[in-house]
Write an enzyme that holds these catalytic residues in place. Structure first.
Site, PDB file in Angstrom:
ATOM      1  N   GLY A 202      -2.830  -8.786  -1.711  1.00 28.96           N
ATOM      2  CA  GLY A 202      -2.196  -7.530  -1.340  1.00 28.96           C
ATOM      3  C   GLY A 202      -1.951  -6.677  -2.560  1.00 28.96           C
ATOM      4  N   GLY A 203      -1.144  -5.652  -2.377  1.00 24.56           N
ATOM      5  CA  GLY A 203      -0.861  -4.739  -3.463  1.00 24.56           C
ATOM      6  C   GLY A 203      -0.058  -5.361  -4.590  1.00 24.56           C
TER       7      GLY A 203
ATOM      8  N   GLY B 287      -0.421  -8.659  -5.832  1.00 26.55           N
ATOM      9  CA  GLY B 287      -0.983  -9.927  -6.284  1.00 26.55           C
ATOM     10  C   GLY B 287      -1.653 -10.712  -5.182  1.00 26.55           C
TER      11      GLY B 287
ATOM     12  CE  LYS C  38       3.511 -11.465  -3.397  1.00 24.35           C
ATOM     13  NZ  LYS C  38       4.528 -10.844  -2.536  1.00 24.35           N
TER      14      LYS C  38
ATOM     15  CG  ASP D 224       5.836  -3.910   3.780  1.00 27.26           C
ATOM     16  OD1 ASP D 224       5.468  -3.046   4.610  1.00 27.26           O
ATOM     17  OD2 ASP D 224       5.055  -4.462   2.996  1.00 27.26           O
TER      18      ASP D 224
END
Length: 199
Positions: free
Chosen positions: A23-24, A26, A43, A143
């Protein structure tokens, strides 16, 4: 571009099994903790690959927030650290691995939930949000979308990706154009810059 391949070992402890998603902020990997042979989620974000400093700030915020959360619907925080190489600094967040797929992935595979299943998912997410909002200071996820809701085969639900969280004591949006969240899933008031307390 992913930082790691299967069988890479991070910090002489975590062996990469496979990439779970990118994703944005990592890439998330499934890895094996070589000290106890448990599977974990790793992550990773690279300073060199980060498009701006905001990504690193959000990544660090996610680690700090997860370290203080304790809810069965939120994967447990395990560790946070960085490693330096000659060309880069890489940051790692280790958390409990939830063996399931996002709601988005379930739908892509042809899953057609019943009305009762959708109600159960909504109730579980609202229970998690209620827990977050009762903390001091309260935490706002910012989110929530199908990609950040994990469903196990037995129907158990988890909320992930706390990189966009914000406590209400820092309730201003930068009017320089820095928005955190996913357009299409953000409250209209947030997109319009009218505050964060629109649930």
């Amino acid at each position: 571009m992913t930082l790691h391949q299967p069988n890479d070992i991070i910090a002489q402890r975590y062996r990469i099994v496979t990439a779970l998603g990118e994703g944005g902020m990592g890439t998330t990997y499934e890895a094996e903790d070589l000290t106890n042979y448990q599977r974990v989620a790793v992550k990773a974000v690279s300073l060199r690959q980060a498009k701006d400093w905001k990504i690193l700030e959000l990544f660090e915020r996610e680690a700090k927030v997860l370290a203080n959360l304790n809810h069965p619907g939120i994967p447990k925080y395990l560790d946070y650290f960085h490693l330096d190489t000659e060309e880069d600094r890489q940051f790692y967040l280790i958390r409990e691995l939830v063996s399931g797929d996002s709601l988005a992935a379930w739908v892509e595979k042809g899953w057609h939930p019943t009305e009762a299943e959708i109600k159960q998912i909504a109730i579980k997410i609202l229970e998690i949000l209620s827990y977050l909002h009762q903390l001091n200071p309260p935490i706002i996820h910012r989110d929530i979308k199908p990609q950040n809701i994990i469903r196990k085969a037995d129907g158990e639900i988890f909320l992930v990706d706390f990189g966009a969280v914000q406590d209400i004591y820092r309730n201003t949006i930068s009017f320089s154009g820095t928005f955190v969240g996913t357009v299409g899933y953000m409250p209209p008031g947030t997109v319009a810059g009218k505050g964060l307390l629109c649930f």
